[in-house]
Write a protein that holds these residues in place. Structure first.
Motif, PDB file in Angstrom:
ATOM      1  N   ILE B  68       0.847  -1.204   0.000  1.00 20.94           N
ATOM      2  CA  ILE B  68       0.000   0.000   0.000  1.00 20.94           C
ATOM      3  C   ILE B  68       0.881   1.253   0.000  1.00 20.94           C
ATOM      4  N   LEU B  69       0.610   2.153  -0.949  1.00 21.34           N
ATOM      5  CA  LEU B  69       1.339   3.422  -0.967  1.00 21.34           C
ATOM      6  C   LEU B  69       0.414   4.610  -0.700  1.00 21.34           C
ATOM      7  N   SER B  70      -0.858   4.349  -0.509  1.00 22.85           N
ATOM      8  CA  SER B  70      -1.840   5.432  -0.465  1.00 22.85           C
ATOM      9  C   SER B  70      -2.091   5.974   0.938  1.00 22.85           C
ATOM     10  N   GLY B  71      -1.616   5.254   1.957  1.00 21.60           N
ATOM     11  CA  GLY B  71      -1.852   5.734   3.312  1.00 21.60           C
ATOM     12  C   GLY B  71      -2.949   4.990   4.056  1.00 21.60           C
ATOM     13  N   ALA B  72      -3.577   3.998   3.406  1.00 21.40           N
ATOM     14  CA  ALA B  72      -4.708   3.299   4.051  1.00 21.40           C
ATOM     15  C   ALA B  72      -4.272   2.082   4.864  1.00 21.40           C
ATOM     16  N   HIS B  73      -2.952   1.954   5.078  1.00 22.69           N
ATOM     17  CA  HIS B  73      -2.451   0.716   5.693  1.00 22.69           C
ATOM     18  C   HIS B  73      -2.968   0.456   7.100  1.00 22.69           C
ATOM     19  N   MET B  74      -3.161   1.526   7.897  1.00 24.79           N
ATOM     20  CA  MET B  74      -3.561   1.291   9.293  1.00 24.79           C
ATOM     21  C   MET B  74      -4.964   0.692   9.388  1.00 24.79           C
ATOM     22  N   ALA B  75      -5.788   0.932   8.379  1.00 23.48           N
ATOM     23  CA  ALA B  75      -7.117   0.330   8.377  1.00 23.48           C
ATOM     24  C   ALA B  75      -7.076  -1.071   7.764  1.00 23.48           C
ATOM     25  N   LEU B  76      -6.352  -1.212   6.667  1.00 20.31           N
ATOM     26  CA  LEU B  76      -6.488  -2.436   5.865  1.00 20.31           C
ATOM     27  C   LEU B  76      -5.615  -3.596   6.336  1.00 20.31           C
ATOM     28  N   VAL B  94       2.239 -12.716   7.349  1.00 18.64           N
ATOM     29  CA  VAL B  94       1.950 -11.594   6.457  1.00 18.64           C
ATOM     30  C   VAL B  94       3.094 -10.598   6.556  1.00 18.64           C
ATOM     31  N   PHE B  95       3.640 -10.185   5.406  1.00 14.14           N
ATOM     32  CA  PHE B  95       4.589  -9.078   5.404  1.00 14.14           C
ATOM     33  C   PHE B  95       4.131  -8.038   4.411  1.00 14.14           C
ATOM     34  N   ALA B  96       4.750  -6.861   4.425  1.00 19.84           N
ATOM     35  CA  ALA B  96       4.158  -5.755   3.682  1.00 19.84           C
ATOM     36  C   ALA B  96       5.204  -4.733   3.252  1.00 19.84           C
ATOM     37  N   GLY B  97       4.754  -3.815   2.398  1.00 22.18           N
ATOM     38  CA  GLY B  97       5.639  -2.751   1.953  1.00 22.18           C
ATOM     39  C   GLY B  97       4.850  -1.586   1.403  1.00 22.18           C
ATOM     40  N   GLY B  98       5.570  -0.504   1.069  1.00 25.91           N
ATOM     41  CA  GLY B  98       4.937   0.694   0.532  1.00 25.91           C
ATOM     42  C   GLY B  98       5.364   1.914   1.309  1.00 25.91           C
ATOM     43  N   ILE B  99       4.504   2.937   1.299  1.00 22.55           N
ATOM     44  CA  ILE B  99       4.806   4.165   2.026  1.00 22.55           C
ATOM     45  C   ILE B  99       4.185   4.052   3.418  1.00 22.55           C
ATOM     46  N   ILE B 100       5.007   3.670   4.373  1.00 24.01           N
ATOM     47  CA  ILE B 100       4.497   3.420   5.723  1.00 24.01           C
ATOM     48  C   ILE B 100       5.407   4.096   6.751  1.00 24.01           C
ATOM     49  N   PRO B 101       4.931   5.181   7.363  1.00 28.01           N
ATOM     50  CA  PRO B 101       5.761   5.914   8.331  1.00 28.01           C
ATOM     51  C   PRO B 101       6.238   4.994   9.466  1.00 28.01           C
ATOM     52  N   ASP B 102       7.424   5.303  10.016  1.00 28.78           N
ATOM     53  CA  ASP B 102       8.048   4.446  11.027  1.00 28.78           C
ATOM     54  C   ASP B 102       7.128   4.129  12.204  1.00 28.78           C
ATOM     55  N   GLU B 103       6.422   5.159  12.666  1.00 28.52           N
ATOM     56  CA  GLU B 103       5.560   4.958  13.837  1.00 28.52           C
ATOM     57  C   GLU B 103       4.448   3.944  13.517  1.00 28.52           C
ATOM     58  N   ASP B 104       3.869   4.079  12.309  1.00 25.49           N
ATOM     59  CA  ASP B 104       2.839   3.129  11.875  1.00 25.49           C
ATOM     60  C   ASP B 104       3.441   1.727  11.755  1.00 25.49           C
ATOM     61  N   ALA B 105       4.644   1.659  11.195  1.00 26.42           N
ATOM     62  CA  ALA B 105       5.296   0.362  10.994  1.00 26.42           C
ATOM     63  C   ALA B 105       5.465  -0.356  12.324  1.00 26.42           C
ATOM     64  N   ARG B 106       5.862   0.425  13.342  1.00 21.73           N
ATOM     65  CA  ARG B 106       6.039  -0.171  14.670  1.00 21.73           C
ATOM     66  C   ARG B 106       4.728  -0.770  15.175  1.00 21.73           C
ATOM     67  N   ARG B 107       3.657   0.001  15.006  1.00 23.91           N
ATOM     68  CA  ARG B 107       2.359  -0.479  15.509  1.00 23.91           C
ATOM     69  C   ARG B 107       1.861  -1.685  14.696  1.00 23.91           C
ATOM     70  N   LEU B 108       2.126  -1.655  13.409  1.00 25.99           N
ATOM     71  CA  LEU B 108       1.668  -2.776  12.575  1.00 25.99           C
ATOM     72  C   LEU B 108       2.424  -4.064  12.912  1.00 25.99           C
ATOM     73  N   ARG B 109       3.726  -3.898  13.212  1.00 28.71           N
ATOM     74  CA  ARG B 109       4.496  -5.088  13.597  1.00 28.71           C
ATOM     75  C   ARG B 109       3.961  -5.681  14.894  1.00 28.71           C
ATOM     76  N   LYS B 110       3.598  -4.788  15.780  1.00 28.45           N
ATOM     77  CA  LYS B 110       2.996  -5.248  17.039  1.00 28.45           C
ATOM     78  C   LYS B 110       1.692  -5.985  16.782  1.00 28.45           C
TER      79      LYS B 110
END
Ligand code: B12
Ligand SMILES: Nc1nc2c(ncn2[C@@H]2O[C@H](COP(=O)(O)OP(=O)(O)OP(=O)(O)O)[C@@H](O)[C@H]2O)c(=O)[nH]1
Ligand SMILES: [Mg+2]
Lengths: 321, 138
Positions: B68-76, B94-110
């Motif tokens: 995802i590069l659009s910014g919808a990653h935290m929902a989807l 599940v692994f992922a990529g795209g435009i994902i700010p560091d803070e979001d990445a941390r939360r998604l990994r959690k």
């Protein structure tokens, strides 16, 4: 004979409609894992009753797009559908990008459809070694019709005829002139011809050429392949396409050709399996077994020729002639 | 382990959830995984989380990759994880990529996304991570 109590658990789960069990069993068949044989053996008696429809034709003619619409049509008719879509594996890395699913637009909640992508894994002819078993697994899981999309096929990629009860050969306008349609191979296996992209100019001409070809002589048993024009954008001819397949399936039953075809397919399947297994074992032993190694050494030294060596190895089987 | 089993190619689903039309990264990753000998089911653009989970189950994949590069990653992304669990398929990594700010990445990994790669990530690293994740899942 095959009492329900004696079924392997995974076979039981497939019969009960467990989709993940079906998906895993297909993987086991693809990987030729040890569990695959027991499941195949247990479920085999319950198979052989549903249409297996091959959708074949050159690269990019619209096979996947047609399947997407055929599935909708079949669901309207209240029939459940299993789909196997084969794409090529790289001969260099063994890797593959399986992209047929992109065209599949069925709602995620429809349990009456099961779509599986499959890599050819080095198998020539347009399908994978496990395609046939995957189709049987889908049938056992309760799907009423199985659609098999081949690899984008060339003239000689006709292995689908050893799997499908009906083969649809998909073509598009401007693929070639009348003489091309006389060439051997792909055109000879069609039970139904489909001229897709009929929205583009030239479809009428393609259809006429094919009709003439069909008119030159029928297939065994008296079936003469209908030629159907279709388009997927906007959709047209899809009902006619399914009706043509259905007519062929009815012909198979009425004429007795179904048994003839099935017997031929199963004979081919057995021979293929023996060839693969014996070939694999022999290839290993030619380098290890001292007697066979000696035979190979003599061929390398040109003291006997490959044909004589092969005759000698095949004699125990061939003697039965 | 029987002889054929260890040779079986890794199967990976690559999908783009949501309405994001940036598919170059997903294609580049799909191709790199293919060149590493994996079987990549490319589901394409505009997939709903439901479609992605269904595809993962039918295709019996060893790994799911989301882009995802659009910014919808935290929902989807969390939605996909949640549906996988509901289908008793929380074992598929599940692994992922795209435009994902560091803070979001941390939360998604959690939340359970096993690895996240941003722009400029090395394809070798993506491939080796994919291999590791798929193998530990089996
Ligand atoms: C090219 C591009 C486009 C192209 C897309 C072409 C295409 N078919 O992909 C076009 C011109 C169409 C486009 C349009 C738009 N874009 Co644009 N686009 C870009 C740009 C410049 C590069 C993206 C790219 O292709 N990179 C190359 C690939 C290879 O890299 P990648 O996708 O990042 O992938 C790498 C990693 O992220 C990772 N990865 C990616 N996916 C996955 C998946 C897995 C499983 C793994 C393991 C790894 C992984 O691995 C890859 C290799 O390292 C970026 C800016 C940027 N620098 O990223 C903006 C950008 C993504 N776009 C942006 C925007 C806003 C848009 C538009 C909305 C613009 C507009 N206002 O019209 C539209 C929307 C299009 C749509 N329908 O969604 C923003 C997004 C902002 C945000 N997220 O908040 C960005 C970030 C630009 C910016 N700085 O503002 N865009
Ligand atoms: N004009 C037109 N284009 C079509 C039609 N059907 C399919 N296409 C387009 O043809 C291209 C290939 O379609 P697919 O359905 O992927 O074809 P395919 O035969 O499955 O392709 P492979 O699996 O790669 O061999 C896509 O760009 C489709 O949009 C049609 O009826 N008319
Ligand atoms: Mg296709």
């Amino acid at each position: 004979m095959t009492g329900a109590a004696r079924l392997p658990a995974s076979a039981r789960a497939i019969l009960d409609g467990d989709r993940r069990a079906l998906a895993r069993a297909i993987s086991e068949a693809e990987d030729d894992r040890p569990g695959a044989a027991a499941v195949a053996r247990a479920l085999y008696p319950r198979t052989g009753r549903v249409p297996i429809v091959g959708i074949t034709g050159p690269l990019g003619v619209g096979k996947s797009s047609l399947i997407n619409l055929l599935v909708n049509r079949l669901r309207e008719l209240d029939r459940t559908v299993g789909i196997i879509a084969v794409d090529p594996s790289s001969p260099y890395t063994g890797g593959s990008v399986l992209g047929d699913r992109i065209r599949f637009e069925r709602s995620a909640t429809d349990a009456g459809v099961f779509f599986r992508s499959m890599a050819s894994r080095g198998e020539a002819g347009g399908v994978a070694a496990a395609t046939r078993e995957a189709a049987r697994l889908m049938e056992a899981a309760g799907f009423d019709v199985i659609l098999v999309e081949t690899v984008g096929s060339g003239q000689v990629d006709i292995a689908i005829r050893n799997i499908a009860t009906s083969s649809v050969v998909v073509l598009v306008p401007h693929l070639g002139d009348e003489v091309q349609t006389l060439k051997a191979g792909l055109f000879e296996i069609a039970d139904v011809f489909c001229v897709n992209k009929a929205d583009l100019p030239g479809a009428d001409l393609a259809r006429r050429d094919l009709r003439e070809l069909v008119g030159l002589g029928g297939r065994p048993g008296g079936w003469s392949a209908p030629v159907v024009a279709t388009s997927t954008q906007p959709p047209s001819g899809i009902e006619e396409l399914w009706n043509a397949v259905d007519a062929h399936e009815q012909f198979l039953d009425k004429s007795g050709q179904r048994e003839v075809d099935e017997r031929r397919r199963l004979s081919v399947e057995i021979v293929e399996r023996v060839r693969a297994e014996v070939g694999r074992a022999l290839a290993e032993r030619l380098e290890r077994d001292p007697v066979l190694k000696d035979l190979l050494d003599r061929v390398v030294a040109r003291s006997i020729d490959p044909r004589t060596a092969a005759d000698r190895l095949a004699r125990p089987v061939a003697r039965g002639r | 382990m029987p002889p054929h089993e260890k040779d079986a190619p890794i199967r990976v689903l690559i999908a783009k959830p949501g309405l994001d039309g940036h598919d170059r990264g997903a294609k580049v990753v799909a191709r790199a995984l293919r060149d590493a000998g994996m079987e990549v089911i490319y589901a394409g653009l505009r997939q709903t989380p439901e479609e992605i989970v269904r595809a993962a189950l039918e295709e019996d994949v060893d790994l799911i990759g989301l882009s995802i590069l659009s910014g919808a990653h935290m929902a989807l992304f969390p939605k996909v994880l949640q549906l996988l669990k509901r289908e008793h398929a929380g074992d598929i990594p599940v692994f992922a990529g795209g435009i994902i700010p560091d803070e979001d990445a941390r939360r998604l990994r959690k939340a359970g996304i096993r690895a996240i790669f941003g722009p400029g990530s090395s394809l070798e690293e993506i491939v080796s991570t994919a291999r590791k994740l798929a193998r530990t899942a089996q």
